[in-house]
Design a protein around this motif. Sequence first.
Motif, PDB file in Angstrom:
ATOM      1  N   ASP A 156      -8.634 -10.182   4.928  1.00  0.00           N
ATOM      2  CA  ASP A 156      -8.798  -9.567   6.241  1.00  0.00           C
ATOM      3  C   ASP A 156      -7.445  -9.052   6.722  1.00  0.00           C
ATOM      4  O   ASP A 156      -6.418  -9.712   6.516  1.00  0.00           O
ATOM      5  CB  ASP A 156      -9.339 -10.584   7.242  1.00  0.00           C
ATOM      6  N   PRO A 157      -7.425  -7.889   7.354  1.00  0.00           N
ATOM      7  CA  PRO A 157      -6.145  -7.377   7.878  1.00  0.00           C
ATOM      8  C   PRO A 157      -5.568  -8.331   8.923  1.00  0.00           C
ATOM      9  O   PRO A 157      -6.323  -8.997   9.650  1.00  0.00           O
ATOM     10  CB  PRO A 157      -6.540  -6.037   8.508  1.00  0.00           C
ATOM     11  N   PRO A 158      -4.247  -8.410   9.017  1.00  0.00           N
ATOM     12  CA  PRO A 158      -3.646  -9.238  10.065  1.00  0.00           C
ATOM     13  C   PRO A 158      -3.934  -8.667  11.443  1.00  0.00           C
ATOM     14  O   PRO A 158      -4.384  -7.530  11.595  1.00  0.00           O
ATOM     15  CB  PRO A 158      -2.146  -9.179   9.732  1.00  0.00           C
ATOM     16  N   ALA A 159      -3.671  -9.444  12.441  1.00  0.00           N
ATOM     17  CA  ALA A 159      -3.912  -9.015  13.820  1.00  0.00           C
ATOM     18  C   ALA A 159      -3.173  -7.713  14.113  1.00  0.00           C
ATOM     19  O   ALA A 159      -2.007  -7.560  13.761  1.00  0.00           O
ATOM     20  CB  ALA A 159      -3.470 -10.105  14.791  1.00  0.00           C
ATOM     21  N   GLY A 160      -3.881  -6.782  14.728  1.00  0.00           N
ATOM     22  CA  GLY A 160      -3.276  -5.512  15.100  1.00  0.00           C
ATOM     23  C   GLY A 160      -3.325  -4.450  14.023  1.00  0.00           C
ATOM     24  O   GLY A 160      -2.853  -3.328  14.228  1.00  0.00           O
ATOM     25  N   VAL A 161      -3.874  -4.814  12.838  1.00  0.00           N
ATOM     26  CA  VAL A 161      -3.956  -3.876  11.719  1.00  0.00           C
ATOM     27  C   VAL A 161      -5.427  -3.604  11.402  1.00  0.00           C
ATOM     28  O   VAL A 161      -6.247  -4.530  11.371  1.00  0.00           O
ATOM     29  CB  VAL A 161      -3.245  -4.429  10.468  1.00  0.00           C
ATOM     30  N   LEU A 215     -12.059   6.741  -1.204  1.00  0.00           N
ATOM     31  CA  LEU A 215     -11.435   5.596  -1.855  1.00  0.00           C
ATOM     32  C   LEU A 215      -9.959   5.452  -1.494  1.00  0.00           C
ATOM     33  O   LEU A 215      -9.307   4.509  -1.934  1.00  0.00           O
ATOM     34  CB  LEU A 215     -11.592   5.693  -3.378  1.00  0.00           C
ATOM     35  N   THR A 216      -9.439   6.397  -0.727  1.00  0.00           N
ATOM     36  CA  THR A 216      -8.065   6.302  -0.238  1.00  0.00           C
ATOM     37  C   THR A 216      -8.044   5.365   0.964  1.00  0.00           C
ATOM     38  O   THR A 216      -8.759   5.582   1.936  1.00  0.00           O
ATOM     39  CB  THR A 216      -7.535   7.692   0.154  1.00  0.00           C
ATOM     40  N   SER A 217      -7.246   4.315   0.873  1.00  0.00           N
ATOM     41  CA  SER A 217      -7.205   3.308   1.937  1.00  0.00           C
ATOM     42  C   SER A 217      -5.962   3.487   2.806  1.00  0.00           C
ATOM     43  O   SER A 217      -4.885   3.787   2.295  1.00  0.00           O
ATOM     44  CB  SER A 217      -7.205   1.898   1.348  1.00  0.00           C
ATOM     45  N   VAL A 218      -6.143   3.278   4.106  1.00  0.00           N
ATOM     46  CA  VAL A 218      -5.063   3.470   5.066  1.00  0.00           C
ATOM     47  C   VAL A 218      -5.003   2.255   5.990  1.00  0.00           C
ATOM     48  O   VAL A 218      -6.018   1.874   6.586  1.00  0.00           O
ATOM     49  CB  VAL A 218      -5.282   4.745   5.915  1.00  0.00           C
ATOM     50  N   ALA A 219      -3.839   1.642   6.095  1.00  0.00           N
ATOM     51  CA  ALA A 219      -3.615   0.566   7.058  1.00  0.00           C
ATOM     52  C   ALA A 219      -3.093   1.191   8.347  1.00  0.00           C
ATOM     53  O   ALA A 219      -2.065   1.879   8.339  1.00  0.00           O
ATOM     54  CB  ALA A 219      -2.623  -0.448   6.506  1.00  0.00           C
ATOM     55  N   VAL A 220      -3.799   0.968   9.440  1.00  0.00           N
ATOM     56  CA  VAL A 220      -3.496   1.605  10.721  1.00  0.00           C
ATOM     57  C   VAL A 220      -3.010   0.546  11.709  1.00  0.00           C
ATOM     58  O   VAL A 220      -3.633  -0.513  11.859  1.00  0.00           O
ATOM     59  CB  VAL A 220      -4.742   2.324  11.272  1.00  0.00           C
ATOM     60  N   VAL A 221      -1.904   0.835  12.359  1.00  0.00           N
ATOM     61  CA  VAL A 221      -1.337  -0.053  13.371  1.00  0.00           C
ATOM     62  C   VAL A 221      -1.246   0.718  14.687  1.00  0.00           C
ATOM     63  O   VAL A 221      -0.593   1.769  14.752  1.00  0.00           O
ATOM     64  CB  VAL A 221       0.061  -0.564  12.962  1.00  0.00           C
ATOM     65  N   ALA A 256       1.170  -2.214   2.239  1.00  0.00           N
ATOM     66  CA  ALA A 256       0.869  -1.402   1.052  1.00  0.00           C
ATOM     67  C   ALA A 256      -0.026  -2.181   0.097  1.00  0.00           C
ATOM     68  O   ALA A 256      -0.990  -1.638  -0.474  1.00  0.00           O
ATOM     69  CB  ALA A 256       2.163  -0.985   0.360  1.00  0.00           C
ATOM     70  N   LYS A 257       0.279  -3.456  -0.103  1.00  0.00           N
ATOM     71  CA  LYS A 257      -0.550  -4.300  -0.963  1.00  0.00           C
ATOM     72  C   LYS A 257      -1.973  -4.417  -0.401  1.00  0.00           C
ATOM     73  O   LYS A 257      -2.962  -4.370  -1.132  1.00  0.00           O
ATOM     74  CB  LYS A 257       0.095  -5.676  -1.103  1.00  0.00           C
ATOM     75  N   LEU A 258      -2.075  -4.570   0.909  1.00  0.00           N
ATOM     76  CA  LEU A 258      -3.373  -4.662   1.564  1.00  0.00           C
ATOM     77  C   LEU A 258      -4.197  -3.402   1.330  1.00  0.00           C
ATOM     78  O   LEU A 258      -5.392  -3.470   0.977  1.00  0.00           O
ATOM     79  CB  LEU A 258      -3.168  -4.883   3.062  1.00  0.00           C
ATOM     80  N   ALA A 259      -3.569  -2.228   1.507  1.00  0.00           N
ATOM     81  CA  ALA A 259      -4.278  -0.964   1.342  1.00  0.00           C
ATOM     82  C   ALA A 259      -4.685  -0.745  -0.113  1.00  0.00           C
ATOM     83  O   ALA A 259      -5.813  -0.331  -0.403  1.00  0.00           O
ATOM     84  CB  ALA A 259      -3.409   0.192   1.825  1.00  0.00           C
ATOM     85  N   LYS A 260      -3.785  -1.044  -1.042  1.00  0.00           N
ATOM     86  CA  LYS A 260      -4.112  -0.815  -2.448  1.00  0.00           C
ATOM     87  C   LYS A 260      -5.211  -1.755  -2.927  1.00  0.00           C
ATOM     88  O   LYS A 260      -6.090  -1.352  -3.692  1.00  0.00           O
ATOM     89  CB  LYS A 260      -2.854  -0.968  -3.317  1.00  0.00           C
ATOM     90  N   ASN A 261      -5.178  -2.997  -2.482  1.00  0.00           N
ATOM     91  CA  ASN A 261      -6.218  -3.941  -2.869  1.00  0.00           C
ATOM     92  C   ASN A 261      -7.579  -3.480  -2.358  1.00  0.00           C
ATOM     93  O   ASN A 261      -8.587  -3.543  -3.070  1.00  0.00           O
ATOM     94  CB  ASN A 261      -5.885  -5.332  -2.330  1.00  0.00           C
ATOM     95  N   ASP A 262      -7.604  -2.987  -1.141  1.00  0.00           N
ATOM     96  CA  ASP A 262      -8.852  -2.477  -0.571  1.00  0.00           C
ATOM     97  C   ASP A 262      -9.375  -1.305  -1.389  1.00  0.00           C
ATOM     98  O   ASP A 262     -10.570  -1.232  -1.711  1.00  0.00           O
ATOM     99  CB  ASP A 262      -8.609  -2.052   0.874  1.00  0.00           C
ATOM    100  N   SER A 263      -8.492  -0.391  -1.762  1.00  0.00           N
ATOM    101  CA  SER A 263      -8.903   0.775  -2.540  1.00  0.00           C
ATOM    102  C   SER A 263      -9.421   0.370  -3.912  1.00  0.00           C
ATOM    103  O   SER A 263     -10.451   0.879  -4.378  1.00  0.00           O
ATOM    104  CB  SER A 263      -7.728   1.747  -2.675  1.00  0.00           C
TER     105      SER A 263
END
Length: 309
Positions: A156-161, A215-221, A256-263
Amino acid sequence: MTMTVRDLRPDVRADAEGFSDTRRLALPYMLSTPESVVHTLTHAHPDAHFGQLIAEEEGEIVGTAQISVAHDSPEPGQGSANIYVRPDRTRRGAGSLLLRTAEERLAALGVRKLFAWVLDEPDNRAFAERRGFRASRSAYFLRLDLAAGMLPPRQDPPAGVELRTGADFADDPRPMFELDAVTSSDEPSDIAVEFTDYEAWLEETWQHPLLNLGLTSVAVVDGRPAAFSAAYTDGGTRYATAMTGTAREFRGRGLAKLAKNDSLHRARAAGYTEAFTGNDTGNGPMIAINKWFGYEVCATEVRYVRELG
């Protein structure tokens, strides 16, 4: 037999197919389709003077070259020529003729420093060194068996992400352009790159036929893209990471690790069985991340350089 070199004709399907097939045989770690070949040629920035050359032997395409001027670098007079010959058609003069043609064209355009990627194999390196090239940096190709490999569990993304996809930015890709520009400028490279032309980026990158926005993943803050992992797919079962990066102020948080793992998880769920990526051999943090995912080095390329004129 007669060896000739000519320009690829983008309106001739057989040219694009032959170019793409040759590239896949010579460099199986990079995705290529006839559509991507034509798109790259027809949407390149005019100042790049981008060209795709074909070496033919008795009408059969046996070698290719991609040549360009580094127009988006702050240092003028730089260019590249990447040449690949079918493994079963080497030592027949295709590589020499492609290189000579590329050098003549680029020199006429003011290129004085020429860069070329060469697979790290004795024959290939000897070919480059006999022609006055010297080795510079190197990069790994890495492969992951998505069908059999064990991916790290999704987190799960951290708080705020928030995790989104590239498709969520289809109506307004400019935030993705800004993120791509800053992360690309920090990539290890012999040629410094500055992305400043949004319209050119839209045509060359965002509308590239291999780019899979879903399939492109983006972490948004706080509504802003902070990290991303761009996915390429070839319409079959092969998936590749085109770029993974994090904006400078958000680094060190694992985004970056979070986004790549999701993708990667979504790519496997969509039926893709092979994943490819590449890293500069000096990019220790990204190499460590890819090893954490289970990627293994499958080949190495060496960047060679020589002065023209």
